[in-house]
Design an enzyme around this catalytic site. Structure first.
Site, PDB file in Angstrom:
ATOM      1  N   GLU A 122       0.843  -1.191   0.000  1.00 55.67           N
ATOM      2  CA  GLU A 122       0.000   0.000   0.000  1.00 55.67           C
ATOM      3  C   GLU A 122       0.882   1.246   0.000  1.00 55.67           C
ATOM      4  OE1 GLU A 122      -3.794  -1.988   2.353  1.00 55.67           O
ATOM      5  OE2 GLU A 122      -2.496  -0.637   3.453  1.00 55.67           O
ATOM      6  N   CYS A 132       3.842   8.325   1.072  1.00 55.20           N
ATOM      7  CA  CYS A 132       4.378   7.383   2.044  1.00 55.20           C
ATOM      8  C   CYS A 132       4.559   6.065   1.294  1.00 55.20           C
ATOM      9  CB  CYS A 132       3.375   7.263   3.188  1.00 55.20           C
ATOM     10  SG  CYS A 132       3.864   6.124   4.485  1.00 55.20           S
ATOM     11  N   CYS A 137       6.291  -7.161   6.680  1.00 58.68           N
ATOM     12  CA  CYS A 137       7.415  -6.743   7.512  1.00 58.68           C
ATOM     13  C   CYS A 137       7.721  -7.853   8.498  1.00 58.68           C
ATOM     14  CB  CYS A 137       7.061  -5.464   8.277  1.00 58.68           C
ATOM     15  SG  CYS A 137       8.447  -4.781   9.226  1.00 58.68           S
ATOM     16  N   CYS A 159       6.370  -5.703  15.282  1.00 60.16           N
ATOM     17  CA  CYS A 159       5.923  -4.780  16.330  1.00 60.16           C
ATOM     18  C   CYS A 159       4.423  -5.013  16.510  1.00 60.16           C
ATOM     19  CB  CYS A 159       6.183  -3.329  15.930  1.00 60.16           C
ATOM     20  SG  CYS A 159       7.917  -2.996  15.539  1.00 60.16           S
ATOM     21  N   CYS A 175       1.527  -2.619  15.234  1.00 55.60           N
ATOM     22  CA  CYS A 175       1.549  -2.215  13.824  1.00 55.60           C
ATOM     23  C   CYS A 175       0.852  -3.280  12.968  1.00 55.60           C
ATOM     24  CB  CYS A 175       3.001  -2.039  13.378  1.00 55.60           C
ATOM     25  SG  CYS A 175       3.184  -1.716  11.618  1.00 55.60           S
ATOM     26  N   CYS A 233      -0.648   5.899  10.123  1.00 44.85           N
ATOM     27  CA  CYS A 233       0.567   5.190  10.533  1.00 44.85           C
ATOM     28  C   CYS A 233       0.218   3.856  11.164  1.00 44.85           C
ATOM     29  CB  CYS A 233       1.325   5.984  11.592  1.00 44.85           C
ATOM     30  SG  CYS A 233       1.852   7.582  11.054  1.00 44.85           S
TER      31      CYS A 233
HETATM   32  N1  SAH Z   1       9.707  -0.067   9.713  1.00 40.03           N
HETATM   33  C1  SAH Z   1       9.795   1.379   9.784  1.00 40.03           C
HETATM   34  C2  SAH Z   1       8.646   2.072   9.067  1.00 40.03           C
HETATM   35  C3  SAH Z   1       7.340   1.741   9.731  1.00 40.03           C
HETATM   36  S1  SAH Z   1       5.934   2.772   9.633  1.00 40.03           S
HETATM   37  C4  SAH Z   1       9.833   1.809  11.219  1.00 40.03           C
HETATM   38  O1  SAH Z   1       9.624   0.981  12.097  1.00 40.03           O
HETATM   39  O2  SAH Z   1      10.091   2.979  11.467  1.00 40.03           O
HETATM   40  C5  SAH Z   1       6.304   4.320  10.260  1.00 40.03           C
HETATM   41  C6  SAH Z   1       5.927   4.614  11.711  1.00 40.03           C
HETATM   42  O3  SAH Z   1       4.603   4.239  12.086  1.00 40.03           O
HETATM   43  C7  SAH Z   1       6.844   3.910  12.677  1.00 40.03           C
HETATM   44  O4  SAH Z   1       7.304   4.856  13.598  1.00 40.03           O
HETATM   45  C8  SAH Z   1       5.933   2.930  13.350  1.00 40.03           C
HETATM   46  O5  SAH Z   1       6.398   2.558  14.614  1.00 40.03           O
HETATM   47  C9  SAH Z   1       4.661   3.715  13.400  1.00 40.03           C
HETATM   48  N2  SAH Z   1       3.482   2.911  13.727  1.00 40.03           N
HETATM   49  C10 SAH Z   1       3.299   1.598  13.527  1.00 40.03           C
HETATM   50  N3  SAH Z   1       2.094   1.209  13.961  1.00 40.03           N
HETATM   51  C11 SAH Z   1       1.485   2.319  14.434  1.00 40.03           C
HETATM   52  C12 SAH Z   1       0.206   2.577  15.004  1.00 40.03           C
HETATM   53  N4  SAH Z   1      -0.690   1.613  15.148  1.00 40.03           N
HETATM   54  N5  SAH Z   1      -0.085   3.836  15.365  1.00 40.03           N
HETATM   55  C13 SAH Z   1       0.815   4.831  15.204  1.00 40.03           C
HETATM   56  N6  SAH Z   1       2.018   4.655  14.662  1.00 40.03           N
HETATM   57  C14 SAH Z   1       2.369   3.411  14.288  1.00 40.03           C
END
Ligand code: SAH
Length: 356
Positions: free
Chosen positions: A98, A111, A118, A122, A125, A338
């Site tokens: 996406e 973005c 991934c 986490c 996410c 995000c």
């Molecule tokens: N793998 C990279 C890019 C991920 S997405 C990274 O970890 O940075 C970008 C951001 O969105 C990251 O800071 C991630 O931690 C955040 N993120 C992931 N899930 C989220 C959520 N449910 N709410 C808010 N931010 C989130």
């Protein structure tokens, strides 16, 4: 980058996989000006070879056989105010990604994804919850930008953030090549590009030494190792002290501050004591802090902090001498915010435009 081309060109090469040298090789049997025509079609007009009208039909057809666009649009969701556009793309090998295009008064930002899925897992996410499919190629990354540039018109696509699906630093070489090509061939400045990493320390150090002015964000979310490991499992391998040290190195080498991302999770990392802990770490790392309200995802029980708590937390950091901003929340109603990107099982589209 030079690809092995000619008759043995790999069957699934995207037109945007080729750099100028590789394209010149591919067109070695053609008059030289054809290279310019194809290049302009791909990079100025942003169209596939089959649609480059300045080319003779036979050449268009030959190129269309050799070079297949990698991204196939399946769904496009547009927010009510039309300022956020999420696109779901199918790719080879049953992979899907996406992208999210966001318009602001002063800029338009895409973005982009660096991987399908991934592997960082986490828990909060949506991409992490769904697991890993594969790394994207350079062409697949570039195509996202080229297509977003057309989609953004008449606005000018000005910024790129590697904050979509995937961990960019787990696909380091291709992401770096894509960044160099975006700067050189698409004319988007290094300072308008930001890479976001979960905190892979060796790659942060490498990135610091690339000699680029590209921005770096690190997803910190917790300032003590116990809490951080529970939220971001890879912290076990790359703990906070190592991230702080690498962030400092980035700042020393590039002159740019790392930005620590902090998703505000109700009752988990949003207390005054968390702010104090974070302030210490941010000062040591010479980092800026970016607070993001946690967005809801299907597989995670906790919720985002209330707005008043986010404000207090920001004020606390500010009073402790930390440079802090709160990210505007965009795309929630179309599951484009995000952490909500999860190709295939994403949102019900709010509004659909026909496939182009
Ligand atoms: N793998 C990279 C890019 C991920 S997405 C990274 O970890 O940075 C970008 C951001 O969105 C990251 O800071 C991630 O931690 C955040 N993120 C992931 N899930 C989220 C959520 N449910 N709410 C808010 N931010 C989130």
């Amino acid at each position: 980058m030079t690809l092995a081309l000619g008759p043995s060109l790999a069957s699934m090469t995207s037109p945007w996989d080729l750099d100028r040298d590789a394209l010149t090789d591919l067109l070695s049997d053609q008059p030289r000006y054809r290279v310019d025509q194809v290049w302009k079609g791909l990079y100025d007009q942003g169209v596939a070879p089959s649609a480059i009208s300045t080319l003779p039909r036979a050449l268009r057809e030959r190129l269309a056989t050799d070079l297949t666009p990698a991204l196939d649009l399946t769904t496009r969701s547009i927010s009510e105010d039309e300022l956020t556009v999420k696109s779901l793309w199918n790719m080879s090998g049953d992979a899907a990604i996406e992208t999210v295009l966001m318009h602001y008064p002063d800029r338009s930002t895409i973005c982009v994804s660096s991987q399908a899925g991934c592997a960082m897992a986490c828990g909060f996410c949506a991409t992490g919850q769904a697991g890993y499919q594969r790394n994207l190629t350079v062409g697949e990354i570039l195509e996202q930008v080229v297509l977003a540039r057309s989609e953004a018109l008449p606005r000018r696509l000005s910024n790129i953030v590697f904050m979509g699906m995937g961990e960019p630093f787990a696909n380091y070489d291709r992401v770096m090549e894509a960044i160099r090509r975006i700067i050189a061939d698409l004319g988007i400045g290094a300072r308008k590009i930001t890479v976001s990493t979960v905190g892979l320390v060796p790659q942060i150090r490498r990135f610091a030494n690339e000699g680029l002015q590209v921005g770096l964000a690190v997803s910190l979310h917790a300032a003590n190792n116990e809490l951080r490991t529970s939220l971001v499992p890879v912290n076990k391998k790359h703990p906070i002290e190592a991230i702080v040290d690498a962030s400092r190195q980035f700042r020393d080498k590039t002159g740019r501050r790392v930005s620590f991302e902090w998703a505000m999770i109700d009752g988990v990392n949003d207390r005054t004591s968390d702010a104090k802990e974070l302030a210490k770490v941010a000062r040591e790392a010479a980092a800026h802090v970016n607070l993001i309200p946690l967005n809801p995802t299907p597989g995670w029980p906790t919720v985002g902090s209330p707005a008043s708590r986010i404000r207090d937390f920001a004020n606390e950091l500010d009073s402790l001498g930390v440079n802090v901003t709160v990210r505007r929340n965009r795309g929630n109603e179309i599951d484009a915010a995000c952490g909500q990107l999860r190709a295939n099982q994403g949102a019900t589209p709010v509004k659909l435009r026909p496939k182009r």
